[in-house]
Scaffold this active site. Structure first.
Site, PDB file in Angstrom:
ATOM      1  N   TYR A  21       0.840  -1.209   0.000  1.00 11.55           N
ATOM      2  CA  TYR A  21       0.000   0.000   0.000  1.00 11.55           C
ATOM      3  C   TYR A  21       0.875   1.259   0.000  1.00 11.55           C
ATOM      4  O   TYR A  21       0.796   2.093  -0.906  1.00 11.55           O
ATOM      5  CB  TYR A  21      -0.954  -0.015   1.197  1.00 11.55           C
ATOM      6  N   LYS A  66       1.771   3.897  -3.052  1.00  9.29           N
ATOM      7  CA  LYS A  66       1.381   5.305  -2.875  1.00  9.29           C
ATOM      8  C   LYS A  66       2.612   6.208  -3.044  1.00  9.29           C
ATOM      9  O   LYS A  66       2.507   7.307  -3.574  1.00  9.29           O
ATOM     10  CB  LYS A  66       0.750   5.536  -1.490  1.00  9.29           C
TER      11      LYS A  66
HETATM   12  N1  LIG Z   1      -8.660   6.741   5.473  1.00  7.60           N
HETATM   13  C1  LIG Z   1      -7.417   6.894   5.907  1.00  7.60           C
HETATM   14  O1  LIG Z   1      -7.073   6.585   7.072  1.00  7.60           O
HETATM   15  C2  LIG Z   1      -6.377   7.505   4.998  1.00  7.60           C
HETATM   16  C3  LIG Z   1      -5.175   7.929   5.563  1.00  7.60           C
HETATM   17  C4  LIG Z   1      -4.211   8.490   4.758  1.00  7.60           C
HETATM   18  C5  LIG Z   1      -4.437   8.625   3.406  1.00  7.60           C
HETATM   19  N2  LIG Z   1      -5.610   8.189   2.865  1.00  7.60           N
HETATM   20  C6  LIG Z   1      -5.786   8.335   1.415  1.00  7.60           C
HETATM   21  O2  LIG Z   1      -6.987   9.039   1.169  1.00  7.60           O
HETATM   22  C7  LIG Z   1      -7.582   8.589  -0.034  1.00  7.60           C
HETATM   23  C8  LIG Z   1      -9.029   8.200   0.221  1.00  7.60           C
HETATM   24  O3  LIG Z   1      -9.036   7.210   1.225  1.00  7.60           O
HETATM   25  P1  LIG Z   1     -10.384   6.632   1.821  1.00  7.60           P
HETATM   26  O4  LIG Z   1     -10.115   6.296   3.231  1.00  7.60           O
HETATM   27  O5  LIG Z   1     -11.516   7.508   1.469  1.00  7.60           O
HETATM   28  O6  LIG Z   1     -10.440   5.273   1.010  1.00  7.60           O
HETATM   29  P2  LIG Z   1     -11.687   4.393   0.580  1.00  7.60           P
HETATM   30  O7  LIG Z   1     -12.846   4.604   1.456  1.00  7.60           O
HETATM   31  O8  LIG Z   1     -11.164   3.014   0.420  1.00  7.60           O
HETATM   32  O9  LIG Z   1     -12.050   4.988  -0.849  1.00  7.60           O
HETATM   33  C9  LIG Z   1     -11.266   4.776  -1.967  1.00  7.60           C
HETATM   34  C10 LIG Z   1     -12.176   4.803  -3.172  1.00  7.60           C
HETATM   35  O10 LIG Z   1     -11.367   4.602  -4.339  1.00  7.60           O
HETATM   36  C11 LIG Z   1     -12.106   3.801  -5.221  1.00  7.60           C
HETATM   37  N3  LIG Z   1     -11.297   3.070  -6.182  1.00  7.60           N
HETATM   38  C12 LIG Z   1     -10.463   2.029  -5.943  1.00  7.60           C
HETATM   39  N4  LIG Z   1      -9.983   1.575  -7.087  1.00  7.60           N
HETATM   40  C13 LIG Z   1     -10.521   2.326  -8.073  1.00  7.60           C
HETATM   41  C14 LIG Z   1     -10.414   2.319  -9.478  1.00  7.60           C
HETATM   42  N5  LIG Z   1      -9.637   1.434 -10.106  1.00  7.60           N
HETATM   43  N6  LIG Z   1     -11.107   3.233 -10.172  1.00  7.60           N
HETATM   44  C15 LIG Z   1     -11.895   4.122  -9.557  1.00  7.60           C
HETATM   45  N7  LIG Z   1     -12.057   4.166  -8.221  1.00  7.60           N
HETATM   46  C16 LIG Z   1     -11.376   3.279  -7.499  1.00  7.60           C
HETATM   47  C17 LIG Z   1     -12.809   2.804  -4.321  1.00  7.60           C
HETATM   48  O11 LIG Z   1     -13.861   2.266  -5.062  1.00  7.60           O
HETATM   49  P3  LIG Z   1     -14.560   0.876  -4.685  1.00  7.60           P
HETATM   50  O12 LIG Z   1     -15.571   1.296  -3.680  1.00  7.60           O
HETATM   51  O13 LIG Z   1     -15.109   0.399  -5.965  1.00  7.60           O
HETATM   52  O14 LIG Z   1     -13.498  -0.015  -4.118  1.00  7.60           O
HETATM   53  C18 LIG Z   1     -13.232   3.682  -3.162  1.00  7.60           C
HETATM   54  O15 LIG Z   1     -14.498   4.213  -3.366  1.00  7.60           O
HETATM   55  C19 LIG Z   1      -6.724   7.423  -0.523  1.00  7.60           C
HETATM   56  O16 LIG Z   1      -5.844   7.909  -1.507  1.00  7.60           O
HETATM   57  C20 LIG Z   1      -5.930   7.018   0.699  1.00  7.60           C
HETATM   58  O17 LIG Z   1      -4.684   6.471   0.350  1.00  7.60           O
HETATM   59  C21 LIG Z   1      -6.591   7.645   3.636  1.00  7.60           C
END
Ligand SMILES: NC(=O)c1ccc[n+]([C@@H]2O[C@H](COP(=O)([O-])OP(=O)(O)OC[C@H]3O[C@@H](n4cnc5c(N)ncnc54)[C@H](OP(=O)(O)O)[C@@H]3O)[C@@H](O)[C@H]2O)c1
Length: 494
Positions: free
Chosen positions: A238, A242
């Site tokens: 992961y 990233k």
């Molecule tokens: N949450 C945290 O703790 C955290 C911390 C640091 C950084 N981040 C970063 O913040 C961002 C958002 O995180 P989040 O927590 O909101 O993650 P999340 O809830 O897992 O959302 C990610 C979204 O990306 C979509 N996705 C995955 N593969 C895709 C593809 N091939 N084409 C189009 N969409 C796709 C997923 O769709 P599906 O629903 O179809 O899978 C999901 O809706 C990410 O970049 C993550 O690395 C998050």
């Protein structure tokens, strides 16, 4: 650094959001629609095959969530539906494909001519992801988002959401420093993203020739991810993919204004649209889930270590402020969004808060019995953890295995139950080990400059708050975060 009103910035803007059914994306969408209904248009890229399934996902996974309750109350159902019909366009797509997998050429042309801002939130956030999947979504996906954005003739700014843990396992103060393609990483040179893709393809081909089952391919791909990540100094696929995404963004950006935002561990909403909204079992919440439901009585880590938490609404607010600052500027921005420097919280505090919370409000298991928790035993090294597991559980498991064989599998239920619990704990420990002993602090000097710009300009700091110093951790964890995850996560997972 000068900040005009973010509310004015949002007015009349067209924003493309990728990963729109995700946790942070829907908080972003809700916030924009609530505070600036005069936004021009939101193109929401949702992973889906066609229009119908994108609309269905938006309905089921976005707008029907309780997150939108406040907006529904504010506008009423009819006006909210009208606002969505007028402003929101669901775009079926897939960022692993060129043109983000959007098949409708009319829609693509519309986006290229209208989009002012791109917010890239699509990612696979699974620490234990297959390497081929993580590389495709996180790294190649970022490339496709960059290429798509370059074709948007009005683009004012692109916000790429990364993670603070692209730092790998560093110690001390970790600066807001970009990664550059081809740089020497942790003493190893020669990281080449195209070569990584070839490594994946070759391994997949080998597995196909061997006639490996789907399960064996998944296991092999997960192992490959960890193996490749470790060569260059990252603990899992992961964060490795990233980090490569950041390199890709930096390499392709040219003079496009780009903001790279690195949140730390994102927790439930602090204040808006209401405190405690959460979704999905992620990072520290899986520990809380294991502990509160009685599946985990022991863990390992450094109790004096700092756990860098940041509420999701603050992350979203920082996205909006950063985009307003960098729009149409030549300068790019890199921001850590966390709390470890300005307002640290220790693992020991988190453990104590969880103990007090679940002692007073025990989780009630399926059989109607309250789960009594004790103060979690915390072991200080992997060696002591393995010893503890061997004495406490593995020994019993072996005994049960023998008894089971002798007494015609009479203990099969107990055996399977214990075996499942052990596997659950061991897997969690392996995945989170680098973070439980993490000794880094995320310097957020750049983010502090954003906050200072907002304060100096006196621009909507009450609307776009993102200062972790205002968090009283005891109050937030005990009265907002744990109740939030119990309500939105425990009930779904049990
Ligand atoms: N949450 C945290 O703790 C955290 C911390 C640091 C950084 N981040 C970063 O913040 C961002 C958002 O995180 P989040 O927590 O909101 O993650 P999340 O809830 O897992 O959302 C990610 C979204 O990306 C979509 N996705 C995955 N593969 C895709 C593809 N091939 N084409 C189009 N969409 C796709 C997923 O769709 P599906 O629903 O179809 O899978 C999901 O809706 C990410 O970049 C993550 O690395 C998050």
């Amino acid at each position: 650094m000068k900040l005009e009103s973010p509310l004015q910035f949002l007015e009349d803007k067209t924003i493309l959001v990728t990963g729109a059914a995700g946790f942070l994306a829907k908080i972003f969408v809700e916030k924009v629609l609530r505070v600036q209904p005069r936004v021009k248009k939101l193109f929401l890229l949702i992973r889906a095959e066609d229009d119908k399934s994108a609309k269905l996902r938006f309905q089921d996974e976005v707008i029907s969530k309780e997150l939108f309750r406040v907006l529904k109350e504010k506008l009423g159902a009819v006006k909210l539906n009208a606002l969505i019909s007028e402003k929101v366009v669901m775009v079926p797509g897939d960022i692993t494909c060129e043109d983000l997998g959007v098949k409708d050429s009319f829609l693509i042309e519309q986006m290229w001519s209208q989009v002012d801002v791109v917010v890239n939130l699509a990612a696979t956030t699974n620490f234990d992801e297959r390497y081929d999947v993580a590389l495709n979504v996180n790294t190649l996906g970022a490339r496709h988002v960059m290429e798509f954005s370059k074709k948007c003739s009005n683009l004012a700014v692109l916000v790429h959401v990364s993670t603070a843990y692209v730092s790998g396992e560093r110690e001390g103060l970790i600066h807001e420093r970009p990664y550059r393609m081809g740089e020497t990483l942790n003493g190893v040179s020669g990281l080449d993203i195209d070569a990584e893709r070839r490594v994946v393809e070759e391994r997949l081909e080998e597995l196909r020739v061997e006639g490996a089952s789907d399960k064996a391919i998944t296991i092999a791909m997960k192992e490959l991810g960890i193996e490749r990540a470790k060569i260059y100094g990252w603990p899992n696929a992961y964060v490795f993919t990233k980090a490569m995404a950041e390199m890709t963004v930096g390499h392709l950006k040219g003079d496009m204004p780009v903001v790279t935002l690195r949140p730390t561990i994102v927790t439930s909403t602090f204040k808006e649209p209401f405190p405690g909204w959460a979704e999905g079992v992620r990072t520290v919440d899986s520990l809380a889930l294991g502990y509160g439901t009685g599946r985990m009585t022991c863990f390992l880590g450094d109790l004096n270590g700092i756990v860098d938490l940041i509420p999701a609404d603050m992350v979203v607010n920082s996205i909006v402020v950063a985009m307003a600052v960098h729009a149409n500027q030549r300068s790019s921005g890199l921001y850590h969004m966390g709390s470890s420097v300005r307002n640290p919280i220790r693992y020991a505090d988190l453990r104590d808060y969880a103990y007090h919370y679940f002692t007073v409000n025990p989780w009630v298991s399926k059989d109607g019995k309250p789960v009594r928790v004790g103060k979690m035993t915390v072991l200080k090294s992997m060696a002591s953890f393995h010893r503890y597991m061997a004495i406490r559980y593995t020994f019993w498991l072996k005994g049960l295995e023998m008894a089971n064989a002798v007494f015609c599998r009479s203990f099969q239920g107990t055996y399977s139950n214990l075996s499942r619990k052990i596997k659950f704990v061991m897997r969690l420990v392996e995945l989170y080990r680098p973070y439980l002993f993490f000794k880094g602090l995320f310097d957020d000097s750049n983010t502090e400059k954003l906050r200072a710009a907002a304060m100096e300009g006196e621009v909507e700091t009450d609307v776009f708050y993102f200062d972790p110093k205002c968090i009283d951790w005891e109050d937030y964890v005990m009265n907002t975060h744990i109740p939030g995850i119990v309500k939105y996560i425990f009930k779904r997972s049990n």
